[in-house]
Scaffold this active site. Structure first.
Site, PDB file in Angstrom:
ATOM      1  N   ALA A 140       0.860  -1.181   0.000  1.00  0.00           N
ATOM      2  CA  ALA A 140       0.000   0.000   0.000  1.00  0.00           C
ATOM      3  C   ALA A 140       0.893   1.227   0.000  1.00  0.00           C
ATOM      4  O   ALA A 140       1.972   1.225   0.613  1.00  0.00           O
ATOM      5  CB  ALA A 140      -0.934   0.004   1.206  1.00  0.00           C
ATOM      6  N   GLU A 141       0.454   2.281  -0.665  1.00  0.00           N
ATOM      7  CA  GLU A 141       1.316   3.439  -0.911  1.00  0.00           C
ATOM      8  C   GLU A 141       1.840   4.154   0.327  1.00  0.00           C
ATOM      9  O   GLU A 141       2.903   4.771   0.262  1.00  0.00           O
ATOM     10  CB  GLU A 141       0.629   4.441  -1.848  1.00  0.00           C
ATOM     11  CG  GLU A 141      -0.699   4.967  -1.382  1.00  0.00           C
ATOM     12  CD  GLU A 141      -1.859   4.178  -1.937  1.00  0.00           C
ATOM     13  OE1 GLU A 141      -2.920   4.778  -2.149  1.00  0.00           O
ATOM     14  OE2 GLU A 141      -1.713   2.953  -2.137  1.00  0.00           O
ATOM     15  N   PRO A 142       1.161   4.104   1.501  1.00  0.00           N
ATOM     16  CA  PRO A 142       1.755   4.803   2.646  1.00  0.00           C
ATOM     17  C   PRO A 142       2.963   4.114   3.244  1.00  0.00           C
ATOM     18  O   PRO A 142       3.567   4.657   4.172  1.00  0.00           O
ATOM     19  CB  PRO A 142       0.604   4.888   3.651  1.00  0.00           C
ATOM     20  CG  PRO A 142      -0.272   3.751   3.327  1.00  0.00           C
ATOM     21  CD  PRO A 142      -0.194   3.618   1.824  1.00  0.00           C
TER      22      PRO A 142
END
Length: 675
Positions: A344-346
């Site tokens: 996931a991008e975070p």
């Protein structure tokens, strides 16, 4: 010039202050950067204190303020930080408190987006990853961030430069050409105030994040504010004694932190906006994969299953918010999570991403890295496949997920991810609104529908550029519950249609343009529309056909390894035929063959078509064939079908028997094959 902290006490309390004392350090006109992802890592207490100071309300400490300050702030944030209602950055949603906003995602902050749509503030939407990298470049004293992210989208200055309304006229982005290749340059600016969050602080401001679900961009913001001569305010849930924190666990050193606020209430420091604290999100425990319940069969699961069929073993994957989240559930049900690396991008690497207001967290993660570093990985091509949302698509393959009339959703990390991943699957329902559908007897049955078309002549906001994707050589699919399209040079090509769906009535009549149709679209896999698991694990572990066929040029003997192969469709039979012909046709002569059928399986209704295909190969490419499998039932099944088709079975129980039979017609020893 470095600010001197007006509240710093050289005594035992160090940098620890109340929330009201901290927000008094924020001056009119300051540029304020906040960290967070939905509710993860967001300093809710600081936002509440800032809002009540501006409104002149009394805080928990009983201290009242005259209100009206600070004013005219510039708010900068990368990911969406809110619950879509009143939490998070919605506390900033007051005319006069903010004058301009540079945000990565707007869908969770309606209080701010309403100000933008009413032209009460200047507003920009820039890619989430770009803003994360801007923080680092500001900290490093660079002029800005140079990247190809955003080309030919609404962020490109030729398509609006990320500006969201009429009062926003300043250009933050410009096109630059380097060695004949276009790039976008995002201009840097000073950060006056950084607002971040951690778990534990000591009186000197050293911060650790052991109970946080993510580390996010907190370090980059702290560095950017510190090196801009600004201040850093950190919210924590507890204080440790000076010198007691493990240096290797300190994420933000105290030299970058000006003041520390201990959260006044537990609800101001939840791990996410949905969970007070989940030990699995902090990697304190691991959760059994069986604890993830399977989804009920419906439109959402049907579409997610089709998208999951694009996954390959060892893929590094990003799943977007919304319907793409369902792909993780499908992967868990199909027991393929261990064959993939979901991200996931975070900053999550591995594990199972959470959904809803927990989105951004993950259970059983392999690693949690900083958000700017994750976007380095993404921008450089680290992803093998991304499954992202589909809200609006046009005839050129452009996708809009960022703006619809007066509603601003924002791009988030969508532009970074979609432009830099080799294979992109856009996933969503075929129509906007609730789809009236029933899945029955392996078919999709659609009722009268009133939903709006998602496939339009031209998207109103270009979040993804089909033209740029073709230039980049990306493979792009558009997956819905009733059909699948792919991006080709001429536009969108319809390649698959769900069983039970009428092409004209259910697809073409509900589109604003006619897609490219070459021949008859292939039926979508029937397994998608049945309650039972699809057995994707077998698919992912399957050996490619090209690796199953070996031609010994010296002996001119053909070895076929069908161990573990599953034949489920007539298309599978056609692919086998094509692969064998491609391998043997260049020889110009027929050869003997030996076939390994151990653990081979075939649907009963496909046995006769399969035997017909085998007969064709024997007539054109084989001199003779021997076969073997230890499965007595399969020997009887194939043997009976071959005799009906007037094919000599030559089926044996062991490899040795099959080799011995073939050896009688060969001049040399038979090479042993797998099995």
């Amino acid at each position: 010039m470095r600010h001197n902290h007006p509240l710093k006490n050289p005594g035992s309390s160090g940098k620890i202050v109340t929330s009201d004392e901290a927000v008094r350090l924020i001056r009119d006109g300051d540029t304020v950067a906040t960290a967070g992802f939905v509710g993860i890592g967001f300093a809710e207490n600081i936002a509440v204190a800032l809002e009540r100071r501006f409104l002149g309300e009394t805080g928990d400490e009983g201290e009242s303020t005259p209100g009206g300050h600070p004013r005219n702030l510039t708010l900068v944030y990368a990911a969406g930080q809110g619950d879509g209602k009143e939490k998070g950055l919605n506390h900033f949603g007051h005319a006069g408190l903010i004058a301009r906003v540079i945000g990565g995602h707007w869908g969770l902050v309606p209080a701010i987006s309403e100000l933008a749509m009413k032209n009460q503030i200047e507003a920009w939407n820039l890619p989430q990853g770009v803003i994360c990298h801007l923080y680092r470049d500001i900290a490093a004293g660079k002029a800005g961030t140079l990247t190809r992210v955003g080309l030919d989208t609404f962020v490109d200055p030729r398509h609006g430069g990320g500006r969201l309304n009429e009062v926003t006229t300043t250009d933050l982005v410009r096109v630059m050409e380097i060695d004949g290749e276009e790039h976008l340059f995002y201009k840097a600016f000073p950060i006056n105030v950084g607002i971040i969050r951690a778990t534990t602080a000591d009186p000197d401001g050293n911060l650790t994040m052991e109970r946080e679900a993510l580390t996010l961009e907190a370090q980059a913001i702290a560095m950017a504010a510190r090196n801009s001569g600004g201040i850093v305010i950190a919210q924590v849930e507890r204080i440790a004694d000076r010198g007691s924190l493990n240096a290797r666990q300190v994420k933000i050193p105290g030299v970058m932190v000006d003041c520390v606020v201990v959260a006044e209430r537990p609800e101001y420091h939840q791990q996410t906006f949905a969970a007070a604290y989940n030990p699995a999100y902090a990697s304190e425990i691991r959760v059994p994969a069986s604890s993830i319940p399977p989804m009920p069969l419906g439109v959402r699961k049907v579409a997610a299953r089709r998208a999951a069929q694009e996954l390959r073993a060892n893929d590094v994957v990003n799943l977007g918010i919304g319907m793409p989240e369902a792909v993780a559930s499908v992967a868990a049900e199909e027991r393929i999570i261990d064959l993939l690396t979901l991200t996931a991008e975070p900053g999550v690497i591995g594990g199972v991403p959470a959904g809803g207001l927990d989105f951004g967290a993950a259970t059983n993660a392999q690693a949690i890295i900083d958000q700017p570093a994750q976007f380095d990985f993404y921008d450089g091509g680290g992803l093998d496949i991304a499954v992202l949302g589909l809200a609006q698509v046009d005839r050129e393959g452009n996708v809009n997920v960022s703006k619809f009339g007066s509603r601003v959703a924002g791009a988030g990390g969508f532009i970074n991810i979609s432009q830099n991943t080799g294979t992109v699957v856009f996933l969503g329902s075929f129509l906007a609104g609730r789809t009236a559908a029933e899945i029955r007897d392996g078919e999709l049955h659609l009722a009268d529908e009133g939903g709006a078309a998602k496939f339009v002549d031209a998207v109103e906001h270009r979040t993804f550029s089909g033209r740029q994707a073709l230039a980049n050589g990306q493979q792009v699919l558009y997956v819905t519950e009733r059909c699948v399209f792919r991006l080709v040079a001429e536009g969108l090509e319809l390649i698959e249609i769900a069983p039970g769906v009428d092409l004209e009535r259910d697809i073409l009549a509900r589109m604003a343009f006619r897609p490219i149709i070459k021949g008859e679209p292939t039926p979508m896999d029937s397994r998608i529309f049945r309650d039972a698991p699809m057995d994707l694990r077998t698919d992912l572990l399957a050996i490619p056909l090209s690796d199953r066929l070996l031609l010994d040029a010296d002996q001119k003997t053909f070895f076929v390894d069908f161990e573990g192969l599953q034949v489920r469709t007539e298309q599978d039979i056609e692919e086998i035929h094509r692969a064998v012909v491609d391998k043997l046709a260049p020889l110009g002569e027929r050869v003997p063959a030996i076939v390994n059928y151990d653990q081979f399986s075939i649907l009963p209704e496909l046995v006769d078509p399969y035997v017909a295909m085998v007969q064709d190969l024997m007539d054109t490419h084989y001199t003779n064939v021997t076969r073997y499998t230890s499965n007595a039932f399969l020997r009887a099944q194939l043997g009976s079908a071959m005799r009906r088709g007037e094919v000599l079975p030559n089926l044996f129980e062991s490899r040795q028997q099959a080799e011995a039979e073939l050896t009688t017609t060969l001049t040399g020893p038979v090479r042993r094959i797998r099995g």
